[in-house]
Design a protein around this motif. Structure first.
Motif, short mmCIF file in Angstrom:
data_model
loop_
_atom_site.label_atom_id
_atom_site.label_comp_id
_atom_site.label_asym_id
_atom_site.label_seq_id
_atom_site.Cartn_x
_atom_site.Cartn_y
_atom_site.Cartn_z
N TYR A 1 0.82 -1.00 0.13
CA TYR A 1 -0.03 -0.19 0.08
C TYR A 1 0.70 1.45 0.04
CZ TYR A 1 -4.13 2.96 0.88
OH TYR A 1 -4.95 3.86 0.79
N ALA B 1 -8.76 0.63 -2.38
CA ALA B 1 -8.04 -0.49 -2.85
C ALA B 1 -7.04 -0.22 -3.75
CB ALA B 1 -8.99 -1.67 -3.16
N ARG B 2 -5.89 -1.11 -3.84
CA ARG B 2 -4.82 -0.84 -4.93
C ARG B 2 -4.47 -2.20 -5.36
NH1 ARG B 2 -6.61 3.35 -4.13
NH2 ARG B 2 -5.52 5.37 -3.92
N ARG B 3 -4.09 -2.26 -6.54
CA ARG B 3 -3.31 -3.65 -7.01
C ARG B 3 -2.28 -3.27 -8.14
NH1 ARG B 3 -6.92 -7.56 -10.71
NH2 ARG B 3 -4.94 -8.33 -10.74
N LEU C 1 -2.06 -7.18 -4.00
CA LEU C 1 -3.22 -6.17 -3.79
C LEU C 1 -2.88 -5.68 -2.35
CD1 LEU C 1 -6.55 -5.70 -4.06
CD2 LEU C 1 -6.55 -7.97 -2.63
N LEU D 1 -4.40 -2.84 0.75
CA LEU D 1 -5.73 -2.07 1.50
C LEU D 1 -4.90 -0.99 2.37
CD1 LEU D 1 -8.05 -4.96 1.71
CD2 LEU D 1 -8.31 -2.75 0.54
N ASP E 1 -13.54 -0.50 2.24
CA ASP E 1 -12.34 -1.21 1.76
C ASP E 1 -12.38 -2.49 1.10
OD1 ASP E 1 -11.43 1.53 2.12
OD2 ASP E 1 -10.54 1.03 4.09
N TRP E 2 -12.84 -3.31 1.78
CA TRP E 2 -12.76 -4.81 1.15
C TRP E 2 -13.72 -4.80 0.05
CZ3 TRP E 2 -9.32 -8.00 2.69
CH2 TRP E 2 -8.55 -7.85 4.06
N ALA F 1 -11.99 -3.86 -2.78
CA ALA F 1 -10.95 -4.75 -3.00
C ALA F 1 -11.52 -6.06 -3.75
CB ALA F 1 -10.16 -5.34 -1.98
N THR F 2 -12.56 -6.42 -3.35
CA THR F 2 -13.44 -7.48 -3.99
C THR F 2 -13.77 -7.21 -5.45
OG1 THR F 2 -13.94 -8.20 -1.93
CG2 THR F 2 -15.10 -9.14 -3.92
N LEU G 1 -2.18 -10.40 -0.72
CA LEU G 1 -1.88 -9.43 0.29
C LEU G 1 -0.48 -9.72 1.16
CD1 LEU G 1 -5.63 -9.52 1.82
CD2 LEU G 1 -4.30 -7.46 0.84
#
Length: 222
Positions: A8, A25-27, A36, A38, A46-47, A50-51, A62
């Motif tokens: 992150y 969320a970032r990837r 990935l 958070l 946030d979750w 991310a999903t 993660l």
């Protein structure tokens, strides 16, 4: 907290131009790296972001201390890691080391497939500087930089061809990569498997300090 949440910190900092994102969320693009990220204390939103960012049938990794994962994500695999920060004495340029570029990627991928130092993909070289050692034209060892944080840069992809192990090439490359990192004013750090006693012994021998117990948690939308 940067070192406890390095992906992150990278994707909201020096690597922000590479980030794919939704909300907080970032990837990384999948061809660059599987990671990935958070915020330090992710919210339900946030979750959810991310999903959605991963999408059906896609996995993300993660990397941070162990974190409860909500039911919206399925955990495929958990790998315990340890994190080390380098001593100031580590950097040492090496005259045999060569800079690796895009044209070297097929050889780099072949060496990674042979030695399994961790994720390395077709565009991973975009994350930083990669150095190698060649003998009779063959790439026999390499290492490079992966996560770039505001005050730290990660040494990654440290690997040596099995036929050339035991010659100290990994140590030389780690020192040479650290010398590259030192030019940016950042401090080198790295990760290895918590059960990789050979690597841990090497890092202890050259003066690394254990900083965090980490996990790589591979997740996908449930």
């Amino acid at each position: 907290m940067n070192l406890q949440n390095p992906v992150y910190a990278a994707l909201t900092g020096p690597h922000s131009q590479l980030a794919e994102f939704r909300g907080n969320a970032r990837r990384y693009p999948s061809a660059v790296a599987p990671f990935l990220a958070l915020p330090d204390r992710p919210t339900e939103q946030d979750w959810a972001d991310a999903t959605a960012l991963l999408g059906p049938g896609t996995t993300g990794a993660l990397m941070r201390p162990a974190l409860p994962v909500p039911d919206s994500l399925k955990v495929d695999l958990e790998i315990p890691l340890v994190q080390f920060v380098a001593p100031a004495s580590l950097p040492a340029p090496d005259p045999e080391v060569v800079l690796l570029g895009v044209d070297d990627v097929p050889e780099m991928l072949a060496l990674v497939a042979l030695t399994d130092p961790g994720p390395f993909r077709g565009r991973t070289i975009e994350l930083g500087t990669y150095l190698g050692i060649r003998r009779e034209g063959e790439l026999i060892a390499m290492a490079g930089t992966r996560f770039a944080l505001p005050a730290h840069t990660e040494i990654s992809a440290v690997c040596t061809h099995p036929a050339h192990q035991g010659q100290g090439l990994a140590t030389r490359l780690i020192r040479a990569v650290a010398a590259q990192i030192a030019t940016s004013g950042r401090t080198p750090f790295l990760h290895t498997g918590a059960s990789n006693t050979t690597a841990i012994a090497l890092y202890n021998k050259v003066g690394f300090t254990l900083t965090n117990q980490m996990h790589v948690t591979i997740v996908q939308p449930a």
